[in-house]
Structure formats: C-alpha cells, structure tokens
Write an enzyme that holds these catalytic residues in place. Structure first.
Site, PDB file in Angstrom:
ATOM      1  N   GLU A   1      71.845  16.136  60.890  1.00  0.00           N
ATOM      2  CA  GLU A   1      72.555  16.423  59.640  1.00  0.00           C
ATOM      3  C   GLU A   1      72.055  17.705  58.983  1.00  0.00           C
ATOM      4  O   GLU A   1      71.960  17.795  57.760  1.00  0.00           O
ATOM      5  CB  GLU A   1      72.424  15.248  58.661  1.00  0.00           C
ATOM      6  CG  GLU A   1      73.098  13.982  59.140  1.00  0.00           C
ATOM      7  CD  GLU A   1      73.276  12.929  58.034  1.00  0.00           C
ATOM      8  OE1 GLU A   1      72.657  13.071  56.969  1.00  0.00           O
ATOM      9  OE2 GLU A   1      74.038  11.982  58.253  1.00  0.00           O
TER      10      GLU A   1
ATOM     11  N   GLU B   1      77.276   8.282  63.476  1.00  0.00           N
ATOM     12  CA  GLU B   1      76.807   7.285  62.503  1.00  0.00           C
ATOM     13  C   GLU B   1      77.996   6.693  61.764  1.00  0.00           C
ATOM     14  O   GLU B   1      78.551   7.331  60.886  1.00  0.00           O
ATOM     15  CB  GLU B   1      75.838   7.915  61.481  1.00  0.00           C
ATOM     16  CG  GLU B   1      74.520   8.334  62.094  1.00  0.00           C
ATOM     17  CD  GLU B   1      73.510   8.816  61.047  1.00  0.00           C
ATOM     18  OE1 GLU B   1      73.724   8.581  59.843  1.00  0.00           O
ATOM     19  OE2 GLU B   1      72.519   9.431  61.462  1.00  0.00           O
TER      20      GLU B   1
END
Ligand code: NAG
Ligand code: NAG
Ligand code: NAG
Ligand code: NAG
Ligand code: NAG
Ligand code: NAG
Length: 891
Positions: free
Chosen positions: A188, A257
């Site tokens: 991320e 995710e």
C-alpha cells in the site's frame, strides 16, 4: 473416541514423516505466469480464491486445522505477510522457530494441496507492531524508511533476499514443486508515496527492480500502487474492488485484500461485516473481470505477546473473519462463502475461456455479464458455439433498497436487493449472494453475537454462563514504583521513549525531584491554586506518581496532559511512567514517529512562573522488575517474594498475581475471562498471551439491526456498545497441560484476580433457516444425472445442512418448524403455518449425529401445511458439550 484420537495422532506422525521425506515436493514442478485475464498456472488460466492467515497470529499446532478449514471453505491459495520484526528481532539474528517457522507453515500449505501468496513487504502494516519493521531499524545511521534512502534500501533488500533465498533453498517455489505462486513487494505504498515526492517514485522503481532481480521465478505484485512498473502487477485492496483496473491492459485484475471484517482498538466497538455484502462484493468482482481474490482475513487470530500494532489495537485480531480467533468456524460467514466459492468454481471453465465478459444492461440498476468462449476483449458476441457448459453468467441487482425481476436470455429471474445471482450454465441459478442457506453457529462463551439476520440482537443471551473461576488461591508480589535495578541511569533532559527502550518493554520510568520552598507553598495556599503538571504531547499512556502516590493517568494519541498535583514543602519526587500500547503501524516517516513524550514538561501555577522540567536531570529505568526477572516463567522463582493473596485484599496497583490451574477438559479451544482486571499483561506457562485492558466501548453507534444492503464501512453493524471491548483472551491448547498451569498477571490499576474465569469455547447452538426459494445444494451440479440432463434443477430441492463442529454431536433439537416460522436463532417461534411433524422429522434425521441434512419439501413433512405459501424450515439445535469429546484421550 479414544480410537479417533489415536488415529489423528498417527496421521500427525505420518504427515511429519511425509514432510521429512518429500522435502518440499508438493506438486509436480509448474510455472506461473499471467496474461490480461488471470494467473496462468501450469499453462492454464485460473480463477483463484485466497485465504489470508498470518502464521504468527496462531500456533503451529493450529496451522493444519486452519489450512484445512480454509481449503474446505473453498480456498485455492493461502496468503500471508512475512513478519520482519518477528524473524529478525536483533539485527543479523534470525528467528524461524515456533510461531515464526514460516518454512513449516508454507510446507503445511503445500502438503494440503494449496498454493501460497507470500507478501514479503517487508513493511506490512497489518495492525502489527511497528508495521513489521524491527525497532532496531530506527537506529541505522541516516536511515529514512520507505523512500530512496540507501541505508533503508540495503536493510530492506537484505531481508527480502533472505526470505526469497529461504523459500528457494527449501524448494518452495512452484517451479521447484512448492506452493509459492506469487510474491508481493512493499505494501500500500501508493497511500504514502506523495509524502516522499520524487524520491518516493524512485523508491517504487527500485523496490520493483530489486524484487524481480532476486530471481524468484514467480510473478510479483504491488498493492495500491498505480505507478507499478510494467513487470509488476498492481492490485486492489478494499471493501469492493469490482471497479478496479490495473495500470496496464496486459495485467489481470487482482484483489489482494478483501476486508471481510475490521480490527478494533481498546475502548472501541467491535465491527462486523455481513456475509451477504461480502459475497456480493466477491461475486461482483468475478462478474466484472476479476480473477484472484484474497480475504483479509480468512483467519485473523491473536496478537500474542506485544505484537499488536498501534495506536492501541486490541489483543484479539479476530477481524470478524470466517474462521474466528479460536480457530472455530464463524457461521454463517464461513458456510455462505463456501457456497459462493463452489458456485464460482462451477463457472471457472467459462470464466477462463472468455477474454472478457459480455455486458448486458438488464434494468436501471441491474446488469448481466456473460462469460463464454468466443467473446472477444471488447465483449462482442463473436459466434455462439451452443456449448452451454462453457457459458456462465452473473446477474446483479445493485439497487440497495428494492428487489428486481429481470429477463435474461428469455427467462425471468428474481434478484433480491444488493445481490448477485450466479448462473454456471447461463440458465439456472446456483447461488444468490443474499440468500444464506448456511447455518448460524453460536459459541458457548460468545461475546460476538451473530448479527447477520434482520432481527434485534439477543445481546445478553450468552453472557449468562456460570462463573468458572480459574483458581481460589492466588499469590501476589508488588512491582516497585520507579527504579529497580543498577541499570537505571540519569541524564539531563527528556529522552525519546523508543530511543531508550528499543521496545524491549512497554514501560519506561522517568524520575526527577524538585525542591518546593516554604514560600512557594504559602503562596500556593493563599491563592488557592493547585500546581499542575503539563506534558505538551504524549502517546499512548502516562501514569503520574507524586511522592510515591499514583496521582493521575492519561491515555491518548499525541494528546496534551494536564494533571493537577499536590506538592509539599521540600523535595518532591515526580515519577512518570510512559507506556506504549502497540507501536504505530501506519503512516509515512514511521522512523520519526517515536513514542512517549514530545515538547515540554512543566509544573505550572507558581508565583514566579512555570517550572520547566524539560532540561532537568531525569533518571531512567526501562521496564518492570518482574518482566526482566521473568517471574512468569515456569520454574518457580520462589525467591522472588510472592505472598499469599487473601480474598478480601484491597485491589492494589502495580501488582503481580499468580496461580496454578487445571485446563478445561477436552480439546476445544480455551479462553480466559480477564473482565475483572484493569490493565496489564498475562502469561500462561511462560507464554505471553497478550496485553489486556478493560476499556469500555462508547454507548452509542451500534445499530439494533444489521442491514447487509448498501456500501459497507467499519461503523456499520458494530456491536459491543457500552461493553468492554475485549474480556476473553485466547490461551492456545498447545500451551496448556492437564493441570498445574501457571498463570501470571501483571496488573497496573487494580482488579480482582479471584474473579478471573476460564472456559473452553465451542459451538453450542446451531440454527438454520432454509426456504423453498433457496437453491439446491451446489454439489448437485456435479451429479451425473444433472450433467447428463436426466434431471433438471427443478427436480432438485433445497436442503438444510446442520453440523456440530470439532466432532461434537447434535444432542437435541430445540426448535423445528416447517411452514412460516418467525424470528431468528435463539428466538424462533411458529408462524400461522406449521407442519405438526416438523420436530420429529428433524429429530429423526439429526439427533445423535455430527451432521445431517433435511430436504425442504412438502413430501418430507407429510404434505403441504399451507398451499400457495413459500415454506421455510427453521431449526435450532444443541451440540453436546466439550467434556464428552476426546477428554479421555487427553488424560
Ligand atoms: C518453466 O519455465 C522455464 C523457463 O521458460 C522452463 O525452462 C521450464 O522447463 C518450465 N518448467 C515447467 C515445469 O514447465
Ligand atoms: C450470440 O449470437 C448468437 C448467434 O449470433 C445468438 O444465438 C446468441 O443468443 C447470442 N448470445 C448473446 C448472449 O447475445
Ligand atoms: C428488516 O425487517 C424490517 C421489518 O421487519 C423490514 O421492513 C425490512 O425490509 C427488513 N430488511 C431486510 C434487509 O430484509
Ligand atoms: C540506580 O543506579 C544507581 C547508579 O548506578 C545505583 O546506585 C542505584 O542503586 C540504582 N537504583 C536501584 C534501585 O537499583
Ligand atoms: C533518538 O536517537 C537518535 C540517535 O540515536 C537521534 O538522532 C534522535 O534525535 C533521537 N530521537 C529523539 C526524538 O530524541
Ligand atoms: C526466574 O526465572 C527466570 C527464567 O528461568 C530466570 O531468568 C530469572 O533469573 C529467575 N528470577 C529469579 C528472581 O529467580
């Protein structure tokens, strides 16, 4: 039962031998590549379901069961991060043992026939202490984390290479016959990149090139990285990813995710994500071209020891995942997703055959996507092969309020609001995301009540267990306030918390002494002013002691502390105990974030102005005496000065407590109820089970009804308002023996250890509600007579399936009604329509068995109890308690 256990033990031995012999060859070696549509495994495109499990959040003894339950739930892949600070606690000293035995974990995945996605990071976030970075990394000269900084890049590369080399040495990559099919670098970073300007962009390029340069021979991904280079797949993280497109036409659509729940902090509500919405999100993802989807988390587990991140994340990392913190199925979440996965698998031949779906608008908020051979990338219908086995379709109703009736290829389909129907043959519906046929399970020590039905939550129902006190005899020991060893030291000024502790403990004592003159005191008394201690900024918790007395405490995240204090004439001892409760795991510049105090520390309210203590002489002491003497270890420490605790003792601060206890019978997982304690840490047989803190969630913000419809966020469907966030703490079975288990507690603010209780946890109540409008079981689709066309979907009936977990048996049927039953689990009642033999039919089919199925049809219940009405079967059953299972073998 004895025989079963022995057999299991033999299997365990056989498995170990098997692992030793085949040394990593779990599959015939295969290559992994990808095209714009999917991962290509051994030459074939695959649609993959992945289950996130973080190995250190469970014990190695739990891993086989967690992996097996993931596989049974329909997973093809297990996903995990690699946890740098667990593997390299001191620079150059590696730990690949116990919960950090990543090789063993990967081998167990391989021996189960599953693949592995290894997200090395090595920054992992993960609500894990310091985001996975070792704290010593801060002390590398001139280091700046996660940017174009040579010291950081050298350290990062060293660890990433270490893990890649380890996987290769152990023959764990796919081309070696191992399960590892894909790797991740960074994590991320796109969220942070702009904080670093051009150096951030350069760092992304470097990280990608470095990773690929390690020669792992499998694809690499970067999540949330829109500028990932062309040789890395950029992937999506979020609650929904069906609209996500990677940054190149050549890359497949991956979802790393899928947040199927959420984490919580001390004093927070407990979030839940309804399974109908998760299933909707997953079905939409595959509907709109996705091909790899990972649940974050499939099993969340426990932040044992001091591994939880911050600010202030709780010890449980249950995450509302399909497998709960204890390794038990969270139902109906697990079961409904299992059905979803089976439906997606039925579509796989068509999904991989098409280069992209054909889109058809069915209504203002309804759409279909068809997958079959001969649809080109623009979704144009090139030619119709007539081969219906290779045609699958998804019909979506994204209206979050209203059901819809749509016409698709000449047939009419009813779609509930916010749902997707899956048609593996472009004709018959196998599954709808909003129609849950899976059973509900309620655990006996449940605090997380199922919320997935549209009814008010029976909130207090399960907290009524009798108290099973862990022990009647306790010993106690006082922890000194302030310096306790020769290792204390004195310097001028306020040192940064982490610089001093290196995170070897949560606790850092700061001690100074000030002189208050007669004049000061009389001026204060005349003006009736109370002096105040102020700290400009503090995280996570400070306790203030004046002359040995605890005067005040404050918790918060970089908050100002203002504490009135009573001073006396002469010397006054000021002792500040700074505490961390999980190091920061998210954000840019983590190396600069630190902990403890920032700014100035002053005493205010004096005639001659404030007394600035910032540059004073301060004495420092790291940690607690008991912690450093390891008085929680098994071998006695008789000399440490324990005394008997009397039941009427006044709760006292900064105390150690210990006792010995017997494990609950059986093999079910075990939980300690620390609801009678304040804040501290607990150890069982020397294993650190984590921090505990009895903070209560806000009174408001929990809805009585959890409506699955509409876009989810973590405030939706929260529970536990006005209740302590966490009172139950997992003690893994493998850390326990039958009797004489040592429990040691360090308590900061006073609590009552006599009221600590222990329970084994199992699914005691199961319920199910299946109606005639549900679909037949998915396994019917592989029935030879169905494939050959001898029977049609209309000849098949929906079925209710009930199963007790962990070998328990159905001991009684508490409720059964075929007709129009009302209410929900633990609150069912008969409706106007009820087949009189409902209970006897269900009892006959289920009682005494581990699992059973009952068909939903009039014939089974001796005729139609009410014509022209859709009938439902609702059942509530009990599972036998744990003590009846396997206990003889345990002794
Ligand atoms: C995998 O690809 C490599 C390089 O193209 C090739 O040498 C090898 O034979 C392939 N292995 C398998 C099992 O297909
Ligand atoms: C595709 O075209 C064929 C023949 O041209 C037609 O029969 C078929 O219904 C079409 N399919 C769809 C989904 O439009
Ligand atoms: C929930 O129940 C209420 C009242 O019974 C009903 O009006 C509403 O439509 C239901 N919502 C869902 C999502 O089923
Ligand atoms: C703190 O350190 C000083 C200097 O080393 C030492 O004299 C003193 O005994 C220590 N205090 C304790 C409580 O051990
Ligand atoms: C922590 O120590 C490092 C050097 O060891 C120093 O550069 C840094 O300024 C210190 N941090 C704080 C907040 O004092
Ligand atoms: C207590 O036991 C631990 C572990 O065996 C040992 O390291 C420590 O020195 C002991 N402490 C005392 C006070 O005996």
């Amino acid at each position: 039962m004895f025989g079963v256990r022995t057999l299991l033990q033999c299997l365990a031995v056989a498995l170990t031998l098997h692992l030793a012999i085949v040394a990593g060859e779990f599959f015939k070696p295969f290559n992994v590549s990808y095209d714009h549509r999917a991962l290509i495994i051994d030459g074939k495109r695959r649609m993959l379901i992945s289950a996130g499990i973080h190995y250190p959040r469970a014990t190695p003894e739990m891993w086989p069961d967690l992996i097996a339950k993931s596989k049974e739930g329909g997973a093809d892949v297990i996903e995990t991060y690699a946890f740098w600070n667990g593997h390299e606690p001191l620079r150059g000293q590696y730990n690949f043992e116990g919960r950090y035995d990543i090789v063993k974990f990967v081998k167990l995945v391989g021996s189960s026939g599953l693949y592995l996605l290894l997200r090395i990071g090595p920054y992992v976030c993960a609500e894990w202490n310091f985001g996975g970075f070792p704290v010593w990394l801060r002390d590398v000269p001139n280091i700046e984390f996660r940017t174009d900084n040579t010291p950081f890049k050298e350290e990062m590369q060293r660890f990433v290479k270490k893990i890649v080399d380890l996987m290769r040495e152990e023959m764990l990559f796919s081309w070696q016959g191992g399960p590892v099919i894909m790797l991740q670098i960074e994590n991320e970073y796109g969220n942070m990149e702009s904080s670093f300007g051009q150096r951030g962009k350069d760092y992304v390029k470097w990280a990608a090139k470095m990773a690929v340069g390690l020669g792992a021979g499998v694809p690499w991904i970067m999540c949330k990285q829109v500028d990932a280079p062309e040789f890395i797949i950029d992937t999506c993280n979020g609650y929904y990813c069906d609209g996500f497109r990677p940054n190149s036409y050549k890359k497949p659509i991956f979802w790393t995710e899928n947040w199927d729940g959420w984490y919580t902090n001390w004093g927070g509500r407990v979030p839940h994500r309804p399974v109908e919405d998760i299933a909707f999100a997953v079905a939409r993802f595959f509907q709109r071209g996705g091909s790899f989807q990972n649940y974050y988390m499939f099993f969340g587990g426990t932040n044992f020891g001091r591994t939880s991140g911050g600010p202030n994340y709780i010890t449980s990392y249950d995450y509302d995942a399909p497998i709960d913190e204890y390794g038990l199925l969270s139902q109906p979440k697990w079961g409904h997703l299992k059905d979803l996965h089976a439906a997606i698998k039925l579509c796989e031949p068509a999904l991989v055959a098409a280069d992209s779906p054909q889109y058809i608008k069915l209504g203002p908020m309804q759409e279909a996507h068809i997958y079959r051979e001969n649809i080109n990338r623009e979704g144009q219908n090139l030619s119709w092969s007539g081969n219906e086995n290779k045609c699958s379709a998804f019909l979506a109703n994204i209206d979050e309020h209203k059901a819809a009736s749509v016409t698709f290829l000449g047939q009419v389909y009813a779609l509930p609001p916010w749902s997707v129907s899956i048609l593996p043959d472009c004709k018959n519906t196998a599954f709808n995301t909003a129609k849950v046929a899976a059973q509900v399970s309620i655990k006996t020590v449940a605090f997380d009540l199922p919320l997935f039905t549209n009814v008010s939550v029976p909130r207090q129902l399960m907290i009524q267990n009798e108290v099973a006190r862990v022990s009647e005899t306790w010993m106690t020991l006082k922890e000194p306030i302030g310096a306790w060893s020769e290792n204390n030291f004195t310097v001028e000024g306020i040192l940064e918390h982490l610089n001093v502790t290196q995170d070897h403990s949560d606790y850092l004592w700061y001690m100074t002494r000030i002189y208050i003159s007669d004049d000061d005191i009389s001026v204060l008394e005349e003006s009736k002013v109370t002096p105040t201690l102020t700290i400009d900024s503090m995280r996570d918790l400070v306790r203030i002691f004046i002359n040995g007395q605890l005067t005040g405490s404050q918790a918060g995240h970089w908050v100002k502390v203002i504490q009135p204090v009573q001073l006396m004439q002469g010397y006054n001892d000021i002792v500040l105990l700074s505490q961390t409760v999980g190091l920061q795991n998210y954000g840019a510049f983590l190396e600069k974030d630190g902990a403890g105090f920032r700014g100035r520390i002053k005493l205010t309210g004096f005639q001659n102005g404030d007394v600035d203590l910032t540059e004073s002489s301060w004495t420092y002491q790291i940690g607690l005496k008991g912690e450093f003497l390891k008085i929680y270890m098994m071998d006695q420490n008789g000399s440490a000065g324990w005394t008997d605790l009397t039941p009427d003792a006044v709760p006292s601060i900064f105390s150690w407590y210990k006792t010995y206890f017997d494990a609950p019978d059986g093999i079910d997982p075990v939980a300690l109820n620390l609801g009678s304690m304040g804040k501290g840490q607990a150890w069982v047989n020397g294993h650190h089970i984590g921090r505990y803190w009895n903070l209560v969630a806000p009174k408001n913000g929990c809805q009585r009804i959890c409506d699955y419809r509409g876009t989810y966020n973590s405030d939706k469907c929260a529970t536990n308002c006005g209740q302590p966030t966490q009172i139950w703490y997992h003690v893994p079975r493998s850390w326990l023996r039958t009797s004489n288990n040592l429990l040691v507690i360090f308590e900061e603010i006073g609590g009552n250890p006599f009221d600590i209780s222990i329970k084994s946890r199992f699914t005691g109540t199961i319920c199910s509600q299946v109606s005639e409008s549900h679909y037949p079981p998915l396994r019917m689709w592989s029935h030879p007579d169905f494939i050959s066309g001898k029977i049609s979907i209309n000849d098949m009936i929906p079925k209710m399936h009930l199963q007790c977990e962990g070998g328990h048996r159905i001991s009684s049927i508490e409720f059964a009604s075929y007709g129009t039953p009302k209410g929900s689990c633990q609150a069912f009642s008969r409706g106007n329509c009820h087949a009189p033999n409902s209970l006897s039919v269900v009892s006959q089919a289920c009682q005494g068995k581990n699992s059973c199925s009952v068909g939903i049809s009039n014939a089974i219940f001796g005729g139609d109890p009410c014509r022209h009405i859709v009938k439902t079967l609702a059942v509530e059953a009990r599972c036998t308690p744990s003590t009846n299972i396997g206990s003889s073998a345990m002794k």
